[in-house]
Write a protein that holds these residues in place. Structure first.
Motif, PDB file in Angstrom:
ATOM      1  N   THR A 122      26.740  56.798  41.149  1.00 24.83           N
ATOM      2  CA  THR A 122      25.671  55.714  40.808  1.00 24.83           C
ATOM      3  C   THR A 122      25.903  55.092  39.640  1.00 24.83           C
ATOM      4  OG1 THR A 122      24.313  56.647  42.624  1.00 24.83           O
ATOM      5  CG2 THR A 122      23.289  54.986  41.287  1.00 24.83           C
ATOM      6  N   GLU A 123      25.735  56.088  38.569  1.00 21.17           N
ATOM      7  CA  GLU A 123      26.011  55.692  37.144  1.00 21.17           C
ATOM      8  C   GLU A 123      27.250  54.575  36.984  1.00 21.17           C
ATOM      9  OE1 GLU A 123      23.860  55.353  34.981  1.00 21.17           O
ATOM     10  OE2 GLU A 123      25.197  55.248  33.209  1.00 21.17           O
ATOM     11  N   LEU A 124      28.321  55.433  37.497  1.00 22.49           N
ATOM     12  CA  LEU A 124      29.488  54.557  37.352  1.00 22.49           C
ATOM     13  C   LEU A 124      29.658  53.274  37.733  1.00 22.49           C
ATOM     14  CD1 LEU A 124      32.197  57.217  38.134  1.00 22.49           C
ATOM     15  CD2 LEU A 124      31.799  56.170  35.814  1.00 22.49           C
ATOM     16  N   PHE A 125      29.014  53.150  39.049  1.00 20.54           N
ATOM     17  CA  PHE A 125      28.622  51.618  39.859  1.00 20.54           C
ATOM     18  C   PHE A 125      27.790  50.929  38.843  1.00 20.54           C
ATOM     19  CE2 PHE A 125      26.941  49.062  43.007  1.00 20.54           C
ATOM     20  CZ  PHE A 125      28.072  48.682  43.793  1.00 20.54           C
TER      21      PHE A 125
ATOM     22  N   THR B 297      41.109  52.665  48.080  1.00 18.48           N
ATOM     23  CA  THR B 297      41.374  53.838  47.261  1.00 18.48           C
ATOM     24  C   THR B 297      41.225  55.145  47.900  1.00 18.48           C
ATOM     25  OG1 THR B 297      40.746  52.093  45.684  1.00 18.48           O
ATOM     26  CG2 THR B 297      40.872  54.634  44.956  1.00 18.48           C
ATOM     27  N   LEU B 298      40.085  55.222  48.571  1.00 21.27           N
ATOM     28  CA  LEU B 298      39.776  56.508  49.238  1.00 21.27           C
ATOM     29  C   LEU B 298      40.839  57.071  49.994  1.00 21.27           C
ATOM     30  CD1 LEU B 298      35.903  55.900  50.068  1.00 21.27           C
ATOM     31  CD2 LEU B 298      36.943  57.599  48.532  1.00 21.27           C
TER      32      LEU B 298
ATOM     33  N   VAL C 180      36.555  58.093  41.669  1.00 22.72           N
ATOM     34  CA  VAL C 180      35.943  58.090  40.549  1.00 22.72           C
ATOM     35  C   VAL C 180      36.908  57.787  39.443  1.00 22.72           C
ATOM     36  CG1 VAL C 180      34.759  59.753  39.342  1.00 22.72           C
ATOM     37  CG2 VAL C 180      34.140  59.845  41.679  1.00 22.72           C
ATOM     38  N   GLN C 181      38.144  58.435  39.530  1.00 21.73           N
ATOM     39  CA  GLN C 181      38.975  58.254  38.127  1.00 21.73           C
ATOM     40  C   GLN C 181      39.029  56.930  37.868  1.00 21.73           C
ATOM     41  OE1 GLN C 181      42.610  60.253  38.186  1.00 21.73           O
ATOM     42  NE2 GLN C 181      41.635  62.240  38.090  1.00 21.73           N
ATOM     43  N   THR C 182      39.315  55.947  39.056  1.00 26.24           N
ATOM     44  CA  THR C 182      39.729  54.663  38.866  1.00 26.24           C
ATOM     45  C   THR C 182      38.710  53.841  38.351  1.00 26.24           C
ATOM     46  OG1 THR C 182      40.929  55.279  40.911  1.00 26.24           O
ATOM     47  CG2 THR C 182      41.217  52.881  39.945  1.00 26.24           C
TER      48      THR C 182
ATOM     49  N   ALA D 269      37.676  44.749  41.234  1.00 29.49           N
ATOM     50  CA  ALA D 269      38.506  45.145  42.094  1.00 29.49           C
ATOM     51  C   ALA D 269      39.506  46.467  41.683  1.00 29.49           C
ATOM     52  CB  ALA D 269      39.513  43.994  42.750  1.00 29.49           C
ATOM     53  N   LEU D 270      39.382  47.393  42.499  1.00 22.48           N
ATOM     54  CA  LEU D 270      40.410  48.466  42.555  1.00 22.48           C
ATOM     55  C   LEU D 270      41.636  48.325  43.100  1.00 22.48           C
ATOM     56  CD1 LEU D 270      37.590  51.310  43.089  1.00 22.48           C
ATOM     57  CD2 LEU D 270      38.205  50.278  40.947  1.00 22.48           C
ATOM     58  N   ASP D 271      41.499  47.712  44.272  1.00 22.04           N
ATOM     59  CA  ASP D 271      42.859  47.145  44.996  1.00 22.04           C
ATOM     60  C   ASP D 271      42.745  45.913  45.307  1.00 22.04           C
ATOM     61  OD1 ASP D 271      44.647  46.453  46.665  1.00 22.04           O
ATOM     62  OD2 ASP D 271      44.420  48.285  47.874  1.00 22.04           O
ATOM     63  N   PRO D 272      43.025  44.909  44.306  1.00 22.79           N
ATOM     64  CA  PRO D 272      42.936  43.557  44.049  1.00 22.79           C
ATOM     65  C   PRO D 272      43.250  42.927  45.383  1.00 22.79           C
ATOM     66  CG  PRO D 272      43.832  44.398  42.278  1.00 22.79           C
ATOM     67  CD  PRO D 272      43.823  45.546  43.112  1.00 22.79           C
ATOM     68  N   TYR D 273      44.309  43.554  46.142  1.00 23.70           N
ATOM     69  CA  TYR D 273      44.768  42.776  47.225  1.00 23.70           C
ATOM     70  C   TYR D 273      43.584  42.809  48.325  1.00 23.70           C
ATOM     71  CZ  TYR D 273      47.176  42.148  51.725  1.00 23.70           C
ATOM     72  OH  TYR D 273      47.402  41.721  52.941  1.00 23.70           O
ATOM     73  N   VAL D 274      42.991  43.843  48.480  1.00 24.94           N
ATOM     74  CA  VAL D 274      42.148  44.087  49.556  1.00 24.94           C
ATOM     75  C   VAL D 274      40.676  43.434  49.150  1.00 24.94           C
ATOM     76  CG1 VAL D 274      40.584  46.042  50.440  1.00 24.94           C
ATOM     77  CG2 VAL D 274      42.996  46.473  50.388  1.00 24.94           C
ATOM     78  N   PHE D 275      40.415  43.529  47.982  1.00 29.68           N
ATOM     79  CA  PHE D 275      39.231  42.877  47.430  1.00 29.68           C
ATOM     80  C   PHE D 275      39.217  41.372  47.725  1.00 29.68           C
ATOM     81  CE2 PHE D 275      36.277  41.044  44.287  1.00 29.68           C
ATOM     82  CZ  PHE D 275      35.376  42.081  44.318  1.00 29.68           C
TER      83      PHE D 275
END
Lengths: 201, 245
Positions: A93-96, A177-178, A187-189, B202-208
């Protein structure tokens, strides 16, 4: 004025003042007030082209208790939320919150006097939506807030800009990512992303 | 020619029935490559130009440029108003086009909006959506970006309904090139905020991008009242149900 009248007057005044500190504000009042306060902070900036750390702190204070970051994070994460423990949930939650605050702040820093108008809330049991329009000259951008009832009043759990739900877009994005590296990778990303954003200003 | 068009349309309808999933993306491997290439070209060409344009050209002038290109697209809106059975809106938008082209000096000023004729957003992709066609495959076109099978025919209708295309083609080809360039800079400048947000979030800009684009298209098809999304097993996302949507 006799004693009775004075007591009645005092009671009437007390009743009128109550909504300011009790949790009786409706969803529209909550978001409208929050946005007005934010605009107030933005208009008071010395340098209108950026946000200082104090501005960011002031906005954080305005949003505090009005945005339910935990609900946003939970909905964005989806299923894995059930599998992580309380410490991890708090951390996520904090990261978000940090990611959102940074990026949301960068958008706000561009504020140049746009007007925001709100429509009345539509309420369904414990959920509400408030439609608003950001008016920039003759251009309008529809922004919709979704709120839910919490112990401390109505709180925002999703924002939809031109029909695009923030939380839903995150959900699909996180899922990608998951699928590739699991929760730890996510979390790392996120941590890397936040560090990069912080280094940027 | 006509026959082929109908066959293509029929196929798209079929495609629509088979593809109820949100992230139906059979072209993903190709799309990802195109997206990457588009992005790296954009970063060294159109994006810096658009940033410079925003920085140098004052806001009122930029608004005029946007108005001008929006006005040129108005006839596509009119066509699709009628195709979607929105006759009243069609005549309103036609009125917008005449008013803005004349009183608004070739569309530079949007006087119609202040006269109670607000801007609408319609295109042929939305019309096909209204007619019941599903989105079909998500496509990232080189240089043009996010699109889909359903939104591809609009590339044709939006071009042939655009007066600037015909003017450029017949009268003055030499103005067509700088005008097209300005059109792209204007488009890109308007997308700066959105693309910055994507870069930051975005973490995955394509999907985003795919997801944000899809939701926005859905919103436009339903004119701002998309139906709530039912819980899908593969999706896991449940939307709130708001009767009227």
């Amino acid at each position: 004025m006799n004693m009775m009248q004075r007591i009645l007057l005092a009671l009437a005044m007390l009743w009128m003042v109550t909504p300011a500190w009790a949790t009786t504000d409706g969803p529209r009042q909550v978001i409208e007030h929050t946005v007005r306060e934010m605009i107030h902070v933005l208009e008071a900036r010395a340098d209108q082209s950026k946000l200082t750390e104090q501005d960011r702190e002031a906005i954080r204070k305005v949003i505090h208790g009005k945005f339910d970051y935990r609900a946003m994070a939970r909905r964005s994460l989806g299923k894995p939320w059930k599998q992580i423990d309380e410490t991890e949930r708090a951390h996520f939650t904090e990261l978000f919150r940090q990611l959102l605050e940074r990026s949301y702040g960068n958008r706000l820093s561009q504020y140049h006097g746009q007007k925001v108008v709100f429509a009345d809330a539509q309420i369904k049991k414990k959920r509400a939506r408030v439609k608003s329009k950001v008016i920039d000259g003759q251009r309008e951008t529809p922004v919709e807030y979704r709120l839910h009832q919490t112990k401390t009043g109505w709180q925002v759990y999703d924002i939809r800009i031109e029909g695009t739900s923030m939380v839903r877009t995150f959900y699909q994005d996180f899922k990608s990512t998951l699928a590739h590296g699991g929760y730890q990778q996510l979390v790392q990303t996120l941590e890397q992303k936040i560090a990069k954003l912080k280094a940027h200003d | 020619m006509r026959r082929t068009l109908w066959i293509v349309l029929a196929l798209m309808m079929l495609g629509g029935c088979a593809t109820q999933e949100n992230h139906y993306d059979p072209l993903e491997p190709v799309n990802r490559v195109t997206d990457k290439v588009n992005d790296s070209i954009d970063r060294v060409t159109l994006k810096p130009v658009a940033q410079g344009y925003n920085y140098v050209v004052p806001k009122p002038a930029r608004t005029m440029v946007s108005n001008f290109f929006d006005n040129a697209k108005e006839l596509n809106t009119v066509l699709n108003d009628f195709l979607q059975g929105k006759g009243g809106q069609g005549f309103q938008d036609l009125g917008r086009f005449f008013i803005n082209t004349t009183l608004g000096i070739g569309g530079l000023v949007d006087v119609a909006s202040s006269m109670g004729l607000p801007r609408h957003n319609e295109d042929f992709g939305q019309t096909l959506g209204v007619w019941g066609a599903g989105q079909g495959a998500y496509i990232v076109y080189p240089l043009l970006g996010p699109n889909s099978v359903r939104d591809t025919p609009d590339l044709v209708t939006s071009t042939v309904t655009n007066p600037l295309f015909w003017i450029g083609l017949t009268l003055a080809p030499y103005v067509a090139i700088p005008l097209t360039a300005l059109n792209y800079v204007d488009k890109r400048a308007r997308l700066l905020e959105a693309s910055n947000m994507r870069d930051e979030l975005a973490l995955d800009p394509y999907v985003f991008t795919r997801e944000a684009w899809r939701q926005n298209r859905e919103y436009l098809i339903y004119d701002g009242h998309p139906p709530a999304n039912p819980l899908q097993q593969d999706d896991g996302w449940s939307d709130d149900d708001w009767g009227d949507e």
